[in-house]
Design a protein around this motif. Sequence first.
Motif, PDB file in Angstrom:
ATOM      1  N   LEU A 222       0.659  -1.282   0.347  1.00 53.35           N
ATOM      2  CA  LEU A 222      -0.079   0.021  -0.141  1.00 53.35           C
ATOM      3  C   LEU A 222       0.475   1.374   0.028  1.00 53.35           C
ATOM      4  O   LEU A 222       0.181   2.516  -0.006  1.00 53.35           O
ATOM      5  N   SER A 223       2.459   1.013   0.302  1.00 52.50           N
ATOM      6  CA  SER A 223       2.874   2.470  -0.354  1.00 52.50           C
ATOM      7  C   SER A 223       3.259   2.606  -1.035  1.00 52.50           C
ATOM      8  O   SER A 223       3.471   2.353  -2.122  1.00 52.50           O
ATOM      9  N   THR A 224       3.485   4.255  -0.964  1.00 54.16           N
ATOM     10  CA  THR A 224       4.255   4.872  -3.190  1.00 54.16           C
ATOM     11  C   THR A 224       5.213   5.701  -2.729  1.00 54.16           C
ATOM     12  O   THR A 224       4.828   6.060  -1.573  1.00 54.16           O
ATOM     13  N   PRO A 225       6.140   5.688  -2.995  1.00 52.72           N
ATOM     14  CA  PRO A 225       7.206   6.952  -3.101  1.00 52.72           C
ATOM     15  C   PRO A 225       7.163   8.107  -2.681  1.00 52.72           C
ATOM     16  O   PRO A 225       5.938   8.521  -3.141  1.00 52.72           O
ATOM     17  N   MET A 226       7.060   8.986  -1.676  1.00 49.50           N
ATOM     18  CA  MET A 226       6.942  10.242  -1.505  1.00 49.50           C
ATOM     19  C   MET A 226       5.459  10.886  -1.938  1.00 49.50           C
ATOM     20  O   MET A 226       4.937  12.058  -0.721  1.00 49.50           O
ATOM     21  N   ARG A 227       4.701   9.444  -1.261  1.00 47.28           N
ATOM     22  CA  ARG A 227       3.589   9.815  -0.280  1.00 47.28           C
ATOM     23  C   ARG A 227       2.633   9.204   0.331  1.00 47.28           C
ATOM     24  O   ARG A 227       1.448   9.628   1.362  1.00 47.28           O
ATOM     25  N   VAL A 228       2.472   8.221  -0.247  1.00 48.86           N
ATOM     26  CA  VAL A 228       1.797   7.353   1.251  1.00 48.86           C
ATOM     27  C   VAL A 228       3.200   6.235   1.871  1.00 48.86           C
ATOM     28  O   VAL A 228       3.460   5.008   1.352  1.00 48.86           O
ATOM     29  N   TYR A 229       3.340   7.084   3.439  1.00 44.67           N
ATOM     30  CA  TYR A 229       4.109   5.988   4.096  1.00 44.67           C
ATOM     31  C   TYR A 229       3.245   4.955   4.922  1.00 44.67           C
ATOM     32  O   TYR A 229       2.031   5.720   5.143  1.00 44.67           O
TER      33      TYR A 229
ATOM     34  N   ALA B 244       9.978   9.853  10.891  1.00 40.01           N
ATOM     35  CA  ALA B 244      10.489   9.551   9.757  1.00 40.01           C
ATOM     36  C   ALA B 244      10.138  10.076   8.327  1.00 40.01           C
ATOM     37  O   ALA B 244      11.230  10.676   7.332  1.00 40.01           O
ATOM     38  N   ILE B 245       9.278  10.785   8.218  1.00 41.08           N
ATOM     39  CA  ILE B 245       8.479  11.419   7.174  1.00 41.08           C
ATOM     40  C   ILE B 245       9.029  13.455   7.369  1.00 41.08           C
ATOM     41  O   ILE B 245       9.395  13.153   6.320  1.00 41.08           O
ATOM     42  N   THR B 246       9.368  13.468   8.408  1.00 35.32           N
ATOM     43  CA  THR B 246       9.987  14.690   8.006  1.00 35.32           C
ATOM     44  C   THR B 246      11.574  14.441   7.832  1.00 35.32           C
ATOM     45  O   THR B 246      12.451  15.460   7.991  1.00 35.32           O
TER      46      THR B 246
ATOM     47  N   ASP C 232      12.660  12.868   4.888  1.00 36.46           N
ATOM     48  CA  ASP C 232      12.804  12.112   4.162  1.00 36.46           C
ATOM     49  C   ASP C 232      12.777  13.534   3.015  1.00 36.46           C
ATOM     50  O   ASP C 232      12.208  14.895   3.367  1.00 36.46           O
ATOM     51  N   GLU C 233      14.064  13.107   2.627  1.00 35.43           N
ATOM     52  CA  GLU C 233      14.404  14.290   1.573  1.00 35.43           C
ATOM     53  C   GLU C 233      13.576  15.513   0.508  1.00 35.43           C
ATOM     54  O   GLU C 233      13.216  16.405   0.694  1.00 35.43           O
ATOM     55  N   ALA C 234      12.676  14.632   0.731  1.00 27.97           N
ATOM     56  CA  ALA C 234      11.482  15.095  -0.489  1.00 27.97           C
ATOM     57  C   ALA C 234      10.083  16.198  -0.175  1.00 27.97           C
ATOM     58  O   ALA C 234      10.013  17.115  -0.498  1.00 27.97           O
ATOM     59  N   TRP C 235      10.857  15.535   1.507  1.00 23.74           N
ATOM     60  CA  TRP C 235       9.364  16.223   2.326  1.00 23.74           C
ATOM     61  C   TRP C 235      10.284  17.432   3.257  1.00 23.74           C
ATOM     62  O   TRP C 235       9.574  18.111   3.575  1.00 23.74           O
ATOM     63  N   ARG C 236      11.615  17.280   3.381  1.00 25.62           N
ATOM     64  CA  ARG C 236      11.865  17.944   4.146  1.00 25.62           C
ATOM     65  C   ARG C 236      12.114  19.735   3.533  1.00 25.62           C
ATOM     66  O   ARG C 236      11.541  20.302   5.285  1.00 25.62           O
ATOM     67  N   ARG C 237      11.942  20.136   2.662  1.00 18.72           N
ATOM     68  CA  ARG C 237      11.378  21.845   2.543  1.00 18.72           C
ATOM     69  C   ARG C 237      10.336  22.575   2.104  1.00 18.72           C
ATOM     70  O   ARG C 237       9.927  23.020   2.577  1.00 18.72           O
ATOM     71  N   PHE C 238       9.859  21.298   2.885  1.00 19.91           N
ATOM     72  CA  PHE C 238       8.014  21.883   2.727  1.00 19.91           C
ATOM     73  C   PHE C 238       8.076  21.554   4.258  1.00 19.91           C
ATOM     74  O   PHE C 238       6.874  22.430   4.726  1.00 19.91           O
ATOM     75  N   LEU C 239       8.504  20.903   5.714  1.00 23.71           N
ATOM     76  CA  LEU C 239       8.268  21.317   7.073  1.00 23.71           C
ATOM     77  C   LEU C 239       9.726  21.783   7.840  1.00 23.71           C
ATOM     78  O   LEU C 239      10.077  21.008   8.487  1.00 23.71           O
ATOM     79  N   PRO C 240       9.958  23.011   7.125  1.00 27.77           N
ATOM     80  CA  PRO C 240      10.948  23.770   8.009  1.00 27.77           C
ATOM     81  C   PRO C 240      10.219  24.366   9.757  1.00 27.77           C
ATOM     82  O   PRO C 240      10.309  24.393   9.884  1.00 27.77           O
ATOM     83  N   GLY C 241      11.210  23.617  10.491  1.00 28.86           N
ATOM     84  CA  GLY C 241      10.925  23.667  12.334  1.00 28.86           C
ATOM     85  C   GLY C 241       9.433  22.990  12.319  1.00 28.86           C
ATOM     86  O   GLY C 241       8.905  23.023  13.697  1.00 28.86           O
ATOM     87  N   TYR C 242       9.102  21.972  11.825  1.00 31.58           N
ATOM     88  CA  TYR C 242       7.963  21.379  11.865  1.00 31.58           C
ATOM     89  C   TYR C 242       8.698  20.382  13.047  1.00 31.58           C
ATOM     90  O   TYR C 242       9.843  19.830  12.985  1.00 31.58           O
ATOM     91  N   ALA C 243       7.957  20.420  13.890  1.00 31.75           N
ATOM     92  CA  ALA C 243       8.128  19.284  14.731  1.00 31.75           C
ATOM     93  C   ALA C 243       6.422  17.953  14.724  1.00 31.75           C
ATOM     94  O   ALA C 243       5.485  18.468  15.029  1.00 31.75           O
ATOM     95  N   PRO C 244       6.525  16.738  15.493  1.00 22.83           N
ATOM     96  CA  PRO C 244       5.521  16.295  14.861  1.00 22.83           C
ATOM     97  C   PRO C 244       4.733  16.852  16.368  1.00 22.83           C
ATOM     98  O   PRO C 244       5.773  17.319  16.979  1.00 22.83           O
TER      99      PRO C 244
END
Length: 162
Positions: free
Chosen positions: A14-21, A47-49, A51-63
């Motif tokens: 059910l996983s897809t790269p960079m979309r479904v974790y 783990a998503i934070t 991921d190089e694909a999402w890191r730039r969209f999540l600056p300063g984000y902490a779960p």
Amino acid sequence: MGLLAELEAGMAELSTPMRVYVAAGRFTEPEADLPQLAARIRTLLVAITTDEAWRRFLPGYAPPSVPEICAALEPVDTHRAAPFLAQVAAVDLLWPSHRHLPAESAEPAADRVVSLLGSKASWWTNHDAECGAVNGLTPLFDSLLAGTDGEHFALALQIADD
């Protein structure tokens, strides 16, 4: 193949790269419940934070913290879990006509995962079924389904950015 290996294999389908974790596993705590499930959700968010694909969209984000994740979750009836899981894995959050996975592969995999956790499993989402709102776990668009039988867990999180 043991239950854990089957659960992990089903979730991997059910996983897809960079979309479904996805994540699946066995709790170390006896009779795990929502707080332990929320802790596994938080681990997936961490783990998503990274991921190089999402890191730039999540600056300063902490779960969110475990209590915050618990507060964001709504129960899902077991009979709705498999279709919801297939939807999280297959249907794009922003463009519903786009598919990450074909229904012919997502639906059987989701059915198998839900069946492995059994009819007594509890399922949770960050969607409020009453009003259709989503309690976001990230600053992006996200959709989560998490289930547990008290011993094992399965998580699927789709993430998107407009």
